[in-house]
Design a protein around this motif. Sequence first.
Motif, PDB file in Angstrom:
ATOM      1  N   HIS A 184      -1.033   0.379   3.815  1.00  0.00           N
ATOM      2  CA  HIS A 184      -1.110  -1.075   3.926  1.00  0.00           C
ATOM      3  C   HIS A 184      -0.457  -1.812   2.758  1.00  0.00           C
ATOM      4  CE1 HIS A 184      -3.768  -0.061   7.169  1.00  0.00           C
ATOM      5  NE2 HIS A 184      -4.053  -1.319   7.419  1.00  0.00           N
ATOM      6  N   LEU A 185       0.204  -1.078   1.881  1.00  0.00           N
ATOM      7  CA  LEU A 185       0.862  -1.705   0.727  1.00  0.00           C
ATOM      8  C   LEU A 185       2.250  -2.204   1.154  1.00  0.00           C
ATOM      9  CD1 LEU A 185       0.189  -2.137  -2.348  1.00  0.00           C
ATOM     10  CD2 LEU A 185       1.626  -0.147  -2.780  1.00  0.00           C
ATOM     11  N   LEU A 186       2.268  -3.013   2.172  1.00  0.00           N
ATOM     12  CA  LEU A 186       3.504  -3.386   2.851  1.00  0.00           C
ATOM     13  C   LEU A 186       4.533  -4.022   1.935  1.00  0.00           C
ATOM     14  CD1 LEU A 186       1.846  -4.853   6.066  1.00  0.00           C
ATOM     15  CD2 LEU A 186       2.961  -2.629   5.832  1.00  0.00           C
ATOM     16  N   ASP A 187       4.088  -4.901   1.064  1.00  0.00           N
ATOM     17  CA  ASP A 187       5.033  -5.632   0.221  1.00  0.00           C
ATOM     18  C   ASP A 187       5.678  -4.758  -0.844  1.00  0.00           C
ATOM     19  OD1 ASP A 187       4.522  -7.917   1.674  1.00  0.00           O
ATOM     20  OD2 ASP A 187       3.028  -8.710   0.273  1.00  0.00           O
ATOM     21  N   ASP A 188       5.169  -3.540  -1.022  1.00  0.00           N
ATOM     22  CA  ASP A 188       5.728  -2.640  -2.031  1.00  0.00           C
ATOM     23  C   ASP A 188       6.415  -1.427  -1.422  1.00  0.00           C
ATOM     24  OD1 ASP A 188       5.111  -3.557  -4.870  1.00  0.00           O
ATOM     25  OD2 ASP A 188       3.142  -3.794  -3.937  1.00  0.00           O
ATOM     26  N   PHE A 189       6.625  -1.430  -0.110  1.00  0.00           N
ATOM     27  CA  PHE A 189       7.336  -0.308   0.519  1.00  0.00           C
ATOM     28  C   PHE A 189       8.734  -0.148  -0.072  1.00  0.00           C
ATOM     29  CE2 PHE A 189       5.161   0.525   4.898  1.00  0.00           C
ATOM     30  CZ  PHE A 189       3.977   0.819   4.240  1.00  0.00           C
ATOM     31  N   ALA A 190       9.438  -1.253  -0.278  1.00  0.00           N
ATOM     32  CA  ALA A 190      10.795  -1.179  -0.832  1.00  0.00           C
ATOM     33  C   ALA A 190      10.767  -0.616  -2.248  1.00  0.00           C
ATOM     34  CB  ALA A 190      11.446  -2.562  -0.821  1.00  0.00           C
ATOM     35  N   ARG A 191       9.773  -1.009  -3.025  1.00  0.00           N
ATOM     36  CA  ARG A 191       9.652  -0.488  -4.397  1.00  0.00           C
ATOM     37  C   ARG A 191       9.367   1.010  -4.373  1.00  0.00           C
ATOM     38  NH1 ARG A 191       5.312  -2.732  -8.966  1.00  0.00           N
ATOM     39  NH2 ARG A 191       5.986  -1.338 -10.679  1.00  0.00           N
ATOM     40  N   ALA A 192       8.514   1.449  -3.457  1.00  0.00           N
ATOM     41  CA  ALA A 192       8.204   2.881  -3.339  1.00  0.00           C
ATOM     42  C   ALA A 192       9.445   3.669  -2.946  1.00  0.00           C
ATOM     43  CB  ALA A 192       7.096   3.090  -2.317  1.00  0.00           C
TER      44      ALA A 192
END
Length: 382
Positions: free
Chosen positions: A136-144
């Motif tokens: 659910h950490l959707l806003d950090d998918f790109a960072r991951a």
Amino acid sequence: MSLEITLVGARVLTPDGWSEAPVGLAEGRLVAGGSGREVDLSGYLVLPGIVDPHGDGFERHMAPRRGALREAEHGVVAAAAELAANGITTAILAQFFSWEGGMRGPDFAEHVFESVTAVRDAVPVDLRLQLRLETHLLDDFARAEAAVDRFGIDYVVFNDHLPHQRLAEGRKPPRLTGQALKSGRSPETHLALMQNLHERTSEVPAALDALTARLFQKAIVLGSHDDSTPENRREWAARGATVSEFPETLEAAQAAREDGAHIVLGAPNVVRGASHAGNIAASELVAHGLCDALASDYHYPSPLRAAFRLEELGLCDLASAWAMLSSGPAQMLGLADRGTLEIGKRADLIVVDPTTRRVEATIAAGRVAHLTGTVAERFLRS
């Protein structure tokens, strides 16, 4: 510098069973015939080095107290020494990338990745990274995903630690205050964050589909974590997750076997005889043939102890148990150069006293990673 020696006199676990044939080491590999001087290991077992597919015991070295994050590279070196002392020659360091914050947050994760990258070539144990991404950490998918690319991470596992039922009922999750303190947030702020993430649940499937498709194209090994139902496991199989870590029920583990996934269970669960979370016992799944790899999870001494424990319980012989520590996880991770003692493979092996069941020597890629006791005296004789 890698060793050039021949180990003689030991009982050696080979792919064909137990043998007393010499084991030659040269240039970091296992070689045929004699090589260099002989080391007499009569009375000892020589086993393939342990490939640990999931462990987070390194955390205590990198952050021994909350906020004590300096000298992290020295912590990685200390963790590598502990791994070697427990016979682990390849270690997957499982690091959270989570909304939970603190030692599970993205900032700390990148700190770990940087520290491991800085020192991994200076230690004998092969240190590899696993990114444990909260669904659910959707806003950090790109960072991951950027971290996966930057640090060469080739293993991503997906978790969901949100207490959905409590949040849906409008109730406070248990241990909220303690978790908030670990994250560096107030309980109110931490609860609001969880509620916001829970409310975005409908967005998660499509976001996961897109992310896993991109990672799959990069040949990243994907895994699910804590599968509880066959339906849950089938969703992850459809996304290309070829690993099922710590399935919580017999039905979920059976579904993983049916879809061809590699099943990882916790070695501490085997040693203590039960799951600390009240889920199905790992030994029961082993008895059903539903285990391909045993992981240290949170305790590096447990894999070695679990192998002997499975033999004691009569669930399998030591050779079969050891496959769950070496060849099984190596195959799962696509590491064809290790996991068995075969000519041409990496010289990853350990020397164990069968009476005390202690590791007295660990050799990783032909380099001494751990050496103690009587075996040390034998290695050091001129």
